[in-house]
Motif scaffolding. Sequence first.
Motif, PDB file in Angstrom:
ATOM      1  N   GLY A   1      47.547  31.056  32.228  1.00 19.13           N
ATOM      2  CA  GLY A   1      46.130  30.385  32.841  1.00 19.13           C
ATOM      3  C   GLY A   1      45.307  31.610  32.978  1.00 19.13           C
ATOM      4  O   GLY A   1      44.596  31.534  33.860  1.00 19.13           O
ATOM      5  N   LEU A   2      44.990  32.510  31.879  1.00 17.24           N
ATOM      6  CA  LEU A   2      44.224  33.557  32.239  1.00 17.24           C
ATOM      7  C   LEU A   2      42.973  33.019  31.958  1.00 17.24           C
ATOM      8  O   LEU A   2      42.623  32.361  31.162  1.00 17.24           O
ATOM      9  N   ILE A   3      41.777  33.974  32.565  1.00 17.44           N
ATOM     10  CA  ILE A   3      40.431  33.656  32.610  1.00 17.44           C
ATOM     11  C   ILE A   3      39.547  34.995  32.065  1.00 17.44           C
ATOM     12  O   ILE A   3      40.402  36.102  32.508  1.00 17.44           O
TER      13      ILE A   3
ATOM     14  N   HIS B   1      38.056  38.317  32.331  1.00 12.96           N
ATOM     15  CA  HIS B   1      37.653  39.230  33.536  1.00 12.96           C
ATOM     16  C   HIS B   1      36.320  40.190  33.349  1.00 12.96           C
ATOM     17  O   HIS B   1      35.897  40.301  32.136  1.00 12.96           O
TER      18      HIS B   1
ATOM     19  N   TYR C   1      41.492  39.503  30.185  1.00  8.37           N
ATOM     20  CA  TYR C   1      41.539  38.295  30.801  1.00  8.37           C
ATOM     21  C   TYR C   1      42.563  38.483  31.976  1.00  8.37           C
ATOM     22  O   TYR C   1      43.276  39.516  31.956  1.00  8.37           O
TER      23      TYR C   1
ATOM     24  N   LYS D   1      44.747  36.587  35.799  1.00 10.76           N
ATOM     25  CA  LYS D   1      44.747  35.753  36.698  1.00 10.76           C
ATOM     26  C   LYS D   1      45.233  36.087  37.978  1.00 10.76           C
ATOM     27  O   LYS D   1      46.313  36.973  38.013  1.00 10.76           O
ATOM     28  N   GLU D   2      44.657  35.994  38.942  1.00 14.39           N
ATOM     29  CA  GLU D   2      45.291  36.397  40.405  1.00 14.39           C
ATOM     30  C   GLU D   2      46.374  35.479  40.664  1.00 14.39           C
ATOM     31  O   GLU D   2      46.245  34.369  40.599  1.00 14.39           O
ATOM     32  N   THR D   3      47.505  35.991  40.817  1.00 12.27           N
ATOM     33  CA  THR D   3      48.780  35.324  41.034  1.00 12.27           C
ATOM     34  C   THR D   3      49.104  35.378  42.501  1.00 12.27           C
ATOM     35  O   THR D   3      50.208  34.393  43.045  1.00 12.27           O
TER      36      THR D   3
ATOM     37  N   ILE E   1      47.793  40.687  40.046  1.00 13.41           N
ATOM     38  CA  ILE E   1      47.135  39.796  38.882  1.00 13.41           C
ATOM     39  C   ILE E   1      47.946  40.161  37.655  1.00 13.41           C
ATOM     40  O   ILE E   1      48.429  40.976  37.611  1.00 13.41           O
TER      41      ILE E   1
ATOM     42  N   TYR F   1      46.936  40.827  33.763  1.00 18.44           N
ATOM     43  CA  TYR F   1      45.714  41.525  32.945  1.00 18.44           C
ATOM     44  C   TYR F   1      46.132  41.431  31.637  1.00 18.44           C
ATOM     45  O   TYR F   1      47.220  42.128  31.148  1.00 18.44           O
TER      46      TYR F   1
ATOM     47  N   SER G   1      50.740  43.602  34.712  1.00 22.46           N
ATOM     48  CA  SER G   1      50.458  43.247  36.130  1.00 22.46           C
ATOM     49  C   SER G   1      50.014  44.306  36.730  1.00 22.46           C
ATOM     50  O   SER G   1      50.175  45.083  36.622  1.00 22.46           O
TER      51      SER G   1
END
Length: 167
Positions: free
Chosen positions: A12-14, A16, A21, A23-25, A51, A53, A129
């Motif tokens: 589910g990366l978006i 940056h 890209y 996602k904050e996990t 995150i 990355y 990460s």
Amino acid sequence: MSWTEKAIEQLGLIPHPEGGYFKETDRATSTISAPASYSQSPPTRNLTTTIFYLLDSRSPKGHFHTNKSPTTHFHHRGRGIYVLIPKDGSRDVIEYEVGQESGRLQWIVTGEYWKASYLPEGEEGCLISEVVAPGFEFDDHEFMSKEELVRLVGEEKAKKYEWLLRK
Ligand code: GUN
């Protein structure tokens, strides 16, 4: 589907703002007062943030920026090149490859550096990460300017690295 496309979908990366890209996990619920040298808005920081990355062929560079907090990076897949410029101008530019081949699987970058990253020639992607402590806030984050790059490394070397500045 390439492994990078699969990772973007599965994790589910978006995009940056630095490039690449993410996602904050995790964002630790415990908080501390913002250290004195940090922006005081907000007045607190989460203890840690984590995150994923990713760099891939469509977004192959993370532009020069700095964070107040140290960032611990953990390698998962692919290879990346990291470029670090000491903010105090006292030392030379540091450049290293991360990944299985170089054997650098964990690396820490403190707030004493400007940091950029990119994919080496022929590399499909680099998935890592990052744990930031105290946790990430945009108020502690800054992009590097062209003037700052020239001031720290000089006109000649700045030409070598300016493609890593955010336009
Ligand atoms: N939001 C935008 N960029 C970042 C980042 O680098 N880390 C975290 N945790 N959140 C973000």
